[in-house]
Write a protein that holds these residues in place. Structure first.
Motif, PDB file in Angstrom:
ATOM      1  N   SER A  85       7.368 -25.147   2.227  1.00  0.00           N
ATOM      2  CA  SER A  85       6.401 -24.046   2.151  1.00  0.00           C
ATOM      3  C   SER A  85       5.544 -24.031   3.407  1.00  0.00           C
ATOM      4  CB  SER A  85       5.510 -24.210   0.910  1.00  0.00           C
ATOM      5  OG  SER A  85       6.287 -24.215  -0.271  1.00  0.00           O
ATOM      6  N   GLN A  86       5.489 -22.893   4.042  1.00  0.00           N
ATOM      7  CA  GLN A  86       4.707 -22.756   5.271  1.00  0.00           C
ATOM      8  C   GLN A  86       3.263 -22.415   4.932  1.00  0.00           C
ATOM      9  OE1 GLN A  86       6.093 -23.483   8.247  1.00  0.00           O
ATOM     10  NE2 GLN A  86       7.950 -23.956   7.075  1.00  0.00           N
ATOM     11  N   LEU A  87       2.343 -23.099   5.612  1.00  0.00           N
ATOM     12  CA  LEU A  87       0.923 -22.846   5.415  1.00  0.00           C
ATOM     13  C   LEU A  87       0.318 -22.348   6.720  1.00  0.00           C
ATOM     14  CD1 LEU A  87      -0.089 -26.037   3.368  1.00  0.00           C
ATOM     15  CD2 LEU A  87       0.472 -23.752   2.489  1.00  0.00           C
TER      16      LEU A  87
ATOM     17  N   VAL B   2       3.375 -33.416   3.504  1.00  0.00           N
ATOM     18  CA  VAL B   2       3.483 -32.663   4.749  1.00  0.00           C
ATOM     19  C   VAL B   2       4.696 -33.176   5.529  1.00  0.00           C
ATOM     20  CG1 VAL B   2       2.373 -32.080   6.943  1.00  0.00           C
ATOM     21  CG2 VAL B   2       0.996 -32.299   4.862  1.00  0.00           C
ATOM     22  N   VAL B   3       5.612 -32.263   5.858  1.00  0.00           N
ATOM     23  CA  VAL B   3       6.824 -32.629   6.593  1.00  0.00           C
ATOM     24  C   VAL B   3       6.539 -32.521   8.089  1.00  0.00           C
ATOM     25  CG1 VAL B   3       9.256 -32.110   6.990  1.00  0.00           C
ATOM     26  CG2 VAL B   3       8.261 -31.786   4.716  1.00  0.00           C
TER      27      VAL B   3
ATOM     28  N   TYR C 204      16.535 -33.985   2.852  1.00  0.00           N
ATOM     29  CA  TYR C 204      15.780 -32.807   3.289  1.00  0.00           C
ATOM     30  C   TYR C 204      16.732 -31.637   3.487  1.00  0.00           C
ATOM     31  CZ  TYR C 204      12.583 -29.921   6.068  1.00  0.00           C
ATOM     32  OH  TYR C 204      11.798 -28.898   6.541  1.00  0.00           O
ATOM     33  N   SER C 205      16.483 -30.566   2.762  1.00  0.00           N
ATOM     34  CA  SER C 205      17.335 -29.374   2.848  1.00  0.00           C
ATOM     35  C   SER C 205      16.890 -28.427   3.953  1.00  0.00           C
ATOM     36  CB  SER C 205      17.306 -28.629   1.505  1.00  0.00           C
ATOM     37  OG  SER C 205      15.990 -28.143   1.232  1.00  0.00           O
TER      38      SER C 205
ATOM     39  N   GLY D 196       5.981 -27.758   7.360  1.00  0.00           N
ATOM     40  CA  GLY D 196       5.602 -27.191   6.079  1.00  0.00           C
ATOM     41  C   GLY D 196       5.286 -28.271   5.059  1.00  0.00           C
ATOM     42  N   VAL D 197       5.208 -27.871   3.805  1.00  0.00           N
ATOM     43  CA  VAL D 197       4.841 -28.769   2.715  1.00  0.00           C
ATOM     44  C   VAL D 197       5.908 -28.716   1.624  1.00  0.00           C
ATOM     45  CG1 VAL D 197       3.137 -29.259   0.916  1.00  0.00           C
ATOM     46  CG2 VAL D 197       2.378 -28.525   3.182  1.00  0.00           C
TER      47      VAL D 197
END
Length: 224
Positions: free
Chosen positions: A118-120, A139-140, A113-114, A129-130
Motif C-alpha cells: 500500500s502506497q502512502l 514498512v517495505v 514478497y509479491s 509501501g506498507v
C-alpha cells in the motif's frame, strides 16, 4: 514469520555465491579503500641525527608504532558489538547483484514478497509501501535505493523476492534473493575502522567478499 526454533524458516540454499564481477569488485575495492585511508601528517625535513643516536631512536620509534597499533586495535575492538566475540550466524542475500550479509540475531523473520504494498503519501524515496504481517504494519524498504543509490539504474534494478524483518519487525529490507547461511567469527571480517560515511556498513566478510550490514546503522539511516 518467526525465526525462533522453526528451523524450516531459513534453510541453506545450495546456490553457491558467484564470483564477483568487475562492478562488484570495484564496489568492494572502494569500500576497502575508504576504511584503509588514513590521513598522513606532513613531516618537516630535519638534519640526520648523530650515528650514535640512530639505534636508540629506531627503538623508540618501533615502540611508538607498536603502542599506536595496539591502541588502534583496542579502539576498533571496543567499537564492535559484544556478539562478535563469539561465533555468529550470517544470512547471505543479494541486493541489485551485490552479495550482502545480515547477522541472524538482528532479524525478526523472513517473508515472501509479491511486490504489492500500500502506497502512502509523503514517504521517502526508499519506501516501497506498507504491508500487513500478523495484523502489524510493516514498512517495505527498497534496499538498493537506501544502501547504494549510486549504483541504481533502470537497467540494473532487480525485482525483490523476499523481505527481511528488522528492528521490532516493523521494517523489512526487500532483497533480490536469499543465498545461504554461514558461521562467522570476528577474524573472518574486515571491520570498518572508525567513523564511516556509510553507517549501514559493518565490514566485509573476506571469504565470501560480501558486505556485512550493521543493522543499528541501517535503523539510524531510516530514522534520519
Amino acid at each position: 514469520m518467526s525465526l525462533g526454533n522453526d528451523k524450516t524458516r531459513i534453510k541453506p540454499v545450495s546456490e553457491k555465491v558467484e564470483e564477483p564481477d568487475h562492478a562488484l569488485k570495484s564496489y568492494l575495492d572502494t569500500l576497502l579503500l575508504e576504511i584503509e585511508t588514513i590521513p598522513r601528517e606532513s613531516v618537516a625535513v630535519k638534519e640526520p641525527p648523530p650515528v650514535a643516536d640512530i639505534k636508540v631512536e629506531e627503538t623508540q620509534i618501533s615502540e611508538q608504532k607498536l603502542e599506536q597499533s595496539t591502541q588502534t586495535q583496542q579502539q576498533q575492538d571496543s567499537a564492535l558489538p559484544e556478539w562478535v566475540e563469539n561465533e555468529f550466524q550470517v544470512l547471505l542475500f543479494k541486493v541489485n547483484g551485490i552479495t550482502m550479509g545480515i547477522p541472524l540475531n538482528a532479524m525478526k523473520g523472513i517473508l515472501n514478497y509479491s511486490g504489492e504494498a500500500s502506497q502512502l503519501p509523503g514517504q521517502p524515496a526508499w519506501s516501497l509501501g506498507v504491508i500487513v504481517n500478523r495484523d502489524e504494519k510493516v514498512v517495505v524498504i527498497d534496499s538498493a535505493r537506501l544502501l547504494m543509490p549510486e549504483r541504481l539504474t533502470s537497467d540494473t534494478q532487480i525485482k525483490p523476492q523476499q523481505l527481511l524483518l528488522i528492528g521490532e519487525g516493523d521494517r523489512a529490507l526487500a532483497v533480490d534473493t536469499i543465498c545461504n547461511t554461514m558461521s562467522v567469527v570476528k577474524e573472518d571480517v574486515r571491520w570498518r575502522n572508525g567513523i564511516h560515511n556509510k553507517p549501514w556498513y559493518a565490514g566485509i566478510i573476506i571469504e565470501e567478499l560480501s558486505v556485512l550490514l550493521d543493522i543499528d546503522g541501517v535503523l539510524q539511516l531510516l530514522a534520519a
